[in-house]
Design a protein around this motif. Structure first.
Motif, short mmCIF file in Angstrom:
data_model
loop_
_atom_site.label_atom_id
_atom_site.label_comp_id
_atom_site.label_asym_id
_atom_site.label_seq_id
_atom_site.Cartn_x
_atom_site.Cartn_y
_atom_site.Cartn_z
N PRO A 31 0.82 -1.21 0.00
CA PRO A 31 0.00 0.00 0.00
C PRO A 31 0.86 1.26 0.00
CG PRO A 31 -0.83 -1.59 1.58
CD PRO A 31 0.49 -2.11 1.12
N THR A 212 -4.19 3.54 -5.12
CA THR A 212 -3.60 2.20 -5.24
C THR A 212 -2.83 1.99 -6.54
OG1 THR A 212 -5.64 1.34 -6.22
CG2 THR A 212 -5.44 1.23 -3.82
N SER A 217 -1.31 -3.30 -4.93
CA SER A 217 -2.15 -3.61 -3.79
C SER A 217 -3.57 -3.10 -4.04
CB SER A 217 -1.60 -2.96 -2.52
OG SER A 217 -2.50 -3.07 -1.44
N GLY A 220 -5.04 1.25 -0.57
CA GLY A 220 -4.15 2.41 -0.57
C GLY A 220 -3.52 2.65 0.78
#
Length: 517
Positions: A31, A212, A217, A220
């Motif tokens: 993230p 993101t 990922s 976020g």
């Protein structure tokens, strides 16, 4: 309290952050935002009646230990010791002018000096450089705002705060920054571009969660901490007045007249907050329970406890009012029964928070519970530590980290006191008797870190590259060096309670600051 269930014993803390529910997750990618926090003064880093030390808030301490301090964004309040009024600044100013004590003959001059300082602080934030809001398109990672409760998190945006700021009035008597919470919020919430001005705390976190792209990922945010709810009960002890919520509790313009939310009202607001948090793309979410506000030293128990082994004193009043001087017919106070009712309500709040975490984990979300209520109970000096008969079966003293155990005397939850430029009591709470000192925030940071490690969060050295193996321990030596109330207390600390009591009586400091909460 209406519609309440009286408890014979305090709620048993939930020591398992997973609340007994396992979650299987297969995380991919990294993230973009490693830590984001939503909360009130305890998360923003409030101390001694002001927000100024944001670089030493518990989220900032965690970011340092994660090796991402340079990337962690938080607001700054650098003018005149912070916002709205820093008691530590006042004590140091009086010390520089009058020495360790203020002679009776000097009291009128000291009062004038204090009012002059308040006037300069007020002018700075209302008419001077502090009025300008820094312009940035980046969303803060620490989204906490002092004084905010669940409804504020749901409803207040930069636009809403701006509309609530009144035209400044230069009152010669009530010299306090007007709309201090809203002014503080404008440095936290997004103000650019113009469309972002409608984002709430929760909306701003959701915006970060959406970032993101390119990370691999689906989230976020790696870890989101939610620590809200203390201000749904705190004013009962800061104002020493218990007013239970009723119709209008969820209305920004009407809720200010209540000092304690009834549990059903808290639960209704909590469900709305939890629903929004569930929509934020955060890999891990840590929910903190609400501390028992009757433990903080701003409300001192008077006389002996009600009965042998009781948790409660007959009355709670200001810490600068001695037992021999206290008169319930004249002095501000709440009763022991009222304090019990407030605690019962907070226990119900925490049952509701625990239920939300359990429900989310059963639905597959990686949510955790941090028992900040149990943490404060384990640090409570007068309620439990000094009264073995009052301790519930689950209670055990909190083990301070080695660096704090080495301090003399060991820090405790009493009001800060000193003699001859040396701390003689307290140390965990700052000079407002509500918010932690820097080392106190360090303890909270350590507890959050423990849960983060349980969740599998990786920590790095300050270079941001070298992985840290094994349990991560907060660098308390660093915090002690940066905690001015511990390593360099005001020289007039030996008369702190007298000075603060005098300032509160003459200037109405606490009432003006905390009613703004």
């Amino acid at each position: 309290m209406t519609d309440s269930v009286r408890r014979q014993q305090p709620r048993v803390p939930e020591d398992d952050p997973t609340v007994g529910v396992g979650v299987n997750a297969d995380w991919k990618g990294e993230p973009r935002h490693r830590l984001v926090t939503i909360g009130d003064s305890l998360t923003q880093g409030f101390q001694s009646l002001a927000i100024f030390n944001t670089g030493l808030s518990y989220p900032a301490i965690i970011a340092y230990e994660m090796g991402c301090a340079d990337q962690f964004r938080y607001p700054l309040y650098e003018g005149f010791g912070g916002l709205p009024f820093n008691i530590e600044l006042l004590l140091r100013d009086l010390e520089a002018r009058y020495g360790r004590t203020v002679d009776l003959r000097e009291t009128p001059f000291a009062l004038f000096r204090a009012r002059s300082l308040m006037d300069r602080v007020e002018d700075y934030w209302e008419r001077g450089p502090g009025r300008a809001v820094p312009s940035t398109t980046a969303v803060m990672h620490n989204l906490a705002v002092f004084g905010w409760d669940l409804r504020d998190a749901l409803s207040k945006s930069a636009d809403e705060c701006q509309q609530r700021i009144d035209a400044p009035k230069d009152d010669l008597i009530k010299q306090m920054v007007q709309n201090a919470c809203e002014r503080a919020a404008l440095r936290v919430l997004p103000t650019r571009p113009s469309a972002a001005r409608a984002l709430t705390q929760l909306g701003a976190a959701a915006r970060l969660g959406e970032e993101t792209d390119g990370t691999g990922s689906e989230h976020g945010i790696e870890t989101l901490v939610v620590f809200l709810g203390a201000n749904n009960a705190l004013q009962a002890v800061t104002e020493l007045n218990v007013v239970w919520s009723s119709d209008g509790y969820d209305d920004l313009s009407r809720k200010g007249r209540f000092t304690v939310w009834q549990p059903q009202h808290f639960a209704a607001e909590l469900r709305k907050v939890a629903a929004e948090v569930a929509g934020i793309k955060a890999r891990h979410v840590i929910w903190c329970t609400v501390p028992h506000v009757t433990i903080v030293p701003i409300a001192r128990g008077v006389d002996d406890k009600i009965t042998q082994g009781s948790r409660y004193f007959p009355y709670y009043t200001r810490p600068w009012i001695d037992d021999d001087d206290f008169d319930p017919r004249q002095d501000p106070h709440i009763t022991g029964d009222e304090a019990r009712q407030v605690d019962d309500a907070i226990d119900a709040y925490n049952d509701a928070i625990t239920a939300e975490v359990r429900q989310a984990r059963r639905a597959g979300k990686d949510w955790y519970l941090l028992e900040t209520c149990g943490l404060l109970d384990r640090l409570a000096s007068r309620r439990y530590a000094e009264d073995p008969l009052a301790r519930p079966a689950w209670w055990r003293p909190y083990e301070l980290p080695p660096a704090l155990r080495a301090l003399a005397p060991r820090p405790n939850s009493r009001f800060l006191a000193g003699e001859a430029e040396r701390r003689t009591d307290g140390g965990l709470f700052s000079l407002d008797g509500v918010h932690p000192t820097t080392i106190g925030y360090g303890i909270l940071a350590q507890e959050v870190i423990n849960v983060m490690q349980l969740a599998g969060v990786q920590f790095f050295r300050p270079d941001g590259q070298t992985r840290r193996e094994g349990p991560v321990h907060v660098d308390f030596d660093r915090l002690i060096r940066n905690d001015t109330l511990i390593n360099r207390p005001p020289g007039n600390l030996d008369s702190t309670l007298g000075v603060i009591g005098w300032a509160d009586e003459a200037l109405d400091l606490f009432q003006r600051v905390f009613t703004g909460f």
